[in-house]
Motif scaffolding. Structure first.
Motif, PDB file in Angstrom:
ATOM      1  N   MET A   7    -111.248 -45.584  15.458  1.00  9.09           N
ATOM      2  CA  MET A   7    -111.653 -45.232  14.100  1.00  9.09           C
ATOM      3  C   MET A   7    -112.207 -46.472  13.398  1.00  9.09           C
ATOM      4  O   MET A   7    -111.624 -47.537  13.445  1.00  9.09           O
ATOM      5  CB  MET A   7    -110.422 -44.732  13.329  1.00  9.09           C
ATOM      6  CG  MET A   7    -110.689 -44.467  11.867  1.00  9.09           C
ATOM      7  SD  MET A   7    -109.152 -43.898  11.105  1.00  9.09           S
ATOM      8  CE  MET A   7    -109.653 -43.938   9.398  1.00  9.09           C
ATOM      9  N   MET A   8    -113.365 -46.334  12.819  1.00 11.26           N
ATOM     10  CA  MET A   8    -113.957 -47.446  12.083  1.00 11.26           C
ATOM     11  C   MET A   8    -114.031 -47.078  10.618  1.00 11.26           C
ATOM     12  O   MET A   8    -114.353 -45.970  10.252  1.00 11.26           O
ATOM     13  CB  MET A   8    -115.361 -47.743  12.605  1.00 11.26           C
ATOM     14  CG  MET A   8    -115.381 -48.336  14.008  1.00 11.26           C
ATOM     15  SD  MET A   8    -114.595 -49.942  14.131  1.00 11.26           S
ATOM     16  CE  MET A   8    -115.767 -50.953  13.246  1.00 11.26           C
ATOM     17  N   ALA A   9    -113.711 -48.030   9.766  1.00 15.37           N
ATOM     18  CA  ALA A   9    -113.835 -47.795   8.331  1.00 15.37           C
ATOM     19  C   ALA A   9    -114.561 -48.981   7.716  1.00 15.37           C
ATOM     20  O   ALA A   9    -114.386 -50.117   8.144  1.00 15.37           O
ATOM     21  CB  ALA A   9    -112.455 -47.654   7.697  1.00 15.37           C
ATOM     22  N   LYS A  10    -115.411 -48.697   6.740  1.00 16.71           N
ATOM     23  CA  LYS A  10    -116.155 -49.771   6.095  1.00 16.71           C
ATOM     24  C   LYS A  10    -115.176 -50.655   5.336  1.00 16.71           C
ATOM     25  O   LYS A  10    -114.316 -50.175   4.611  1.00 16.71           O
ATOM     26  CB  LYS A  10    -117.171 -49.162   5.130  1.00 16.71           C
ATOM     27  CG  LYS A  10    -118.126 -50.164   4.530  1.00 16.71           C
ATOM     28  CD  LYS A  10    -119.107 -49.427   3.644  1.00 16.71           C
ATOM     29  CE  LYS A  10    -119.982 -50.395   2.875  1.00 16.71           C
ATOM     30  NZ  LYS A  10    -120.898 -51.116   3.742  1.00 16.71           N
ATOM     31  N   ALA A  11    -115.311 -51.970   5.503  1.00 15.37           N
ATOM     32  CA  ALA A  11    -114.365 -52.890   4.887  1.00 15.37           C
ATOM     33  C   ALA A  11    -114.714 -53.133   3.429  1.00 15.37           C
ATOM     34  O   ALA A  11    -115.850 -53.459   3.109  1.00 15.37           O
ATOM     35  CB  ALA A  11    -114.377 -54.201   5.645  1.00 15.37           C
ATOM     36  N   THR A  12    -113.761 -52.945   2.556  1.00 14.59           N
ATOM     37  CA  THR A  12    -113.937 -53.262   1.148  1.00 14.59           C
ATOM     38  C   THR A  12    -112.712 -54.008   0.688  1.00 14.59           C
ATOM     39  O   THR A  12    -111.595 -53.516   0.822  1.00 14.59           O
ATOM     40  CB  THR A  12    -114.094 -51.971   0.313  1.00 14.59           C
ATOM     41  OG1 THR A  12    -115.133 -51.186   0.877  1.00 14.59           O
ATOM     42  CG2 THR A  12    -114.431 -52.308  -1.118  1.00 14.59           C
ATOM     43  N   LYS A  13    -112.915 -55.204   0.157  1.00 18.48           N
ATOM     44  CA  LYS A  13    -111.782 -56.024  -0.237  1.00 18.48           C
ATOM     45  C   LYS A  13    -111.148 -55.485  -1.512  1.00 18.48           C
ATOM     46  O   LYS A  13    -111.847 -54.985  -2.389  1.00 18.48           O
ATOM     47  CB  LYS A  13    -112.259 -57.466  -0.457  1.00 18.48           C
ATOM     48  CG  LYS A  13    -111.120 -58.417  -0.765  1.00 18.48           C
ATOM     49  CD  LYS A  13    -111.493 -59.846  -0.539  1.00 18.48           C
ATOM     50  CE  LYS A  13    -110.390 -60.799  -0.963  1.00 18.48           C
ATOM     51  NZ  LYS A  13    -109.030 -60.324  -0.797  1.00 18.48           N
ATOM     52  N   VAL A  14    -109.838 -55.622  -1.597  1.00 13.29           N
ATOM     53  CA  VAL A  14    -109.135 -55.182  -2.800  1.00 13.29           C
ATOM     54  C   VAL A  14    -109.628 -55.981  -4.004  1.00 13.29           C
ATOM     55  O   VAL A  14    -110.111 -57.105  -3.878  1.00 13.29           O
ATOM     56  CB  VAL A  14    -107.604 -55.379  -2.683  1.00 13.29           C
ATOM     57  CG1 VAL A  14    -107.025 -54.509  -1.604  1.00 13.29           C
ATOM     58  CG2 VAL A  14    -107.255 -56.838  -2.484  1.00 13.29           C
TER      59      VAL A  14
END
Lengths: 184, 201
Positions: A1-8
């Motif tokens: 599973m790949m998810a787009k990385a978004t920083k908190v």
């Protein structure tokens, strides 16, 4: 599973499109709490409009909001903290925002830009002078107002209902149609 | 395998100032905790459904919970948002707006319930640390507070048992902790993404 990385992120950038649009919605809610012939309806409409204009320009880049005389404003807009003591970020005026949007957004017509300029000038008169500038403004401004808002909202992937609620959005669409008929 | 190492195997850890990369979660009584934590609000009682760090503009995407010392009597419930909001008018979901109960760094920022982030979206809820900022958010809060759904129960019973929650799309809750289960120890790590090459920063 790949998810787009978004920083908190604890807080949004104050010039981000999301933050400006969310606050515009808050102002629009205050606006529709008043009767249309109440001066406060017009005042809140002008406050919501300025934020909506800025949100539309910030959607392209918050850097477009930066006042250009100090490069630190651009640095701030890009998400950095300028190393200037007691730095207060400065952004361009709302009329300049509208001027830029007229060039950038095809659907944002010169008439819309001119209307926004007039409405914000009246707002400044209301806020900065002793004149009751929004008293007895009539209803003629509402169609052009909502038409400009609709175009700006579309550029943000939103609609009139998002900003004003379902009931007012219906009224707004009728006022837009009426103003188009009058100007034809 | 340590939890940090395990987290690095399955994704990319978040680096959040003030929050350790791996947190040890043990049940605590209210008086032994602080009000900014759920144990400081609910103690060993049940924690309601919530989004971790819902009062942040962008909460962490994934939560990794890994058992160090389990107890079969305590469970985590997970509830996908599409089930939680079933039956609500779309206008409520698209317009609901919250604000944090307290200012962050001296500033209050407004938080849409549903927020587009790149090519995905997040939904947020926390009955303790968020306040409704409009009528739609108040209606949504009422709905969520009275929601009958209990979600799916997951028991982290044996050391190494792991649960990964998509914090943007799924709410979670913890059951009450009976007196004999208070040595339960779960480790938590926040992940920015899953399935990467294991790099962390």
């Amino acid at each position: 599973m790949m998810a787009k990385a978004t920083k908190v992120s604890a807080a949004p950038h104050p010039w981000s499109s999301d933050a400006l649009l969310t606050k515009a919605q808050r102002y629009a809610e205050r606006m529709v709490e008043h009767a249309k012939d109440d001066w406060r309806f017009a005042l809140w409409s002008s406050l919501a409009l300025e934020l909506l204009l800025r949100a539309a320009l910030a959607r392209i880049s918050p850097a477009l909001l930066a006042e250009k005389n100090d490069w630190n404003n651009i640095y701030f807009a890009l998400g950095h903290e300028p190393r200037v003591q007691k730095f207060v970020p400065k952004s361009i005026g709302a009329t300049e925002v509208a001027t830029r949007l007229e060039v950038i957004l095809t659907a944002f017509t010169p008439e819309m830009k001119n209307f926004c300029g007039r409405h914000l000038t009246t707002r400044n008169e209301e806020l900065h002078t002793g004149a009751a500038a929004f008293q007895d403004l009539g209803a003629g401004w509402m169609g052009p107002y909502y038409a400009a808002c609709e175009v700006l909202l579309e550029s943000l992937g939103k609609d009139l209902q998002y900003l004003f609620g379902a009931d007012e959005a219906k009224v707004a669409r009728a006022l837009i149609r009426a103003s188009m008929y009058e100007s034809a | 395998m340590q939890t940090a190492e395990f987290a690095d195997c399955i994704g990319r850890r978040e680096s959040i100032a003030g929050i350790p990369p791996v947190q040890a979660l043990m049940p605590r009584r209210i008086e032994a905790s602080t009000p900014n934590l759920y144990s400081g609000q609910f103690g060993c009682g049940a924690f309601p459904f919530h989004t971790d760090l819902a009062h942040w503009f962008l909460p962490p995407r994934f939560i990794l919970l890994r058992c160090r010392r389990g107890d079969a009597r305590v469970f985590t419930s997970v509830l996908p948002w599409d089930r939680a909001i079933r039956g609500l008018p779309t206008s409520v979901m698209s317009r609901a707006r919250f604000r944090p109960r307290r200012a962050l760094n001296g500033r209050v920022h407004l938080l849409p319930f549903a927020q587009v982030v790149g090519d995905t979206a997040l939904w947020r809820w926390d009955s303790v640390f968020l306040e409704p900022d409009n009528h739609e958010a108040a209606a949504l809060a009422d709905h969520l507070m009275q929601m009958g759904s209990t979600g799916e129960r997951v028991v982290l019973r044996d050391p190494g048992d792991t649960l990964v929650i998509d914090n943007w799309r799924v709410m979670h809750a913890r059951s009450a902790v009976p007196t004999g289960a208070r040595r339960r120890l779960v480790e938590r790590s926040y992940l920015r993404e899953l399935g990467n090459d294991g790099q962390s920063d």
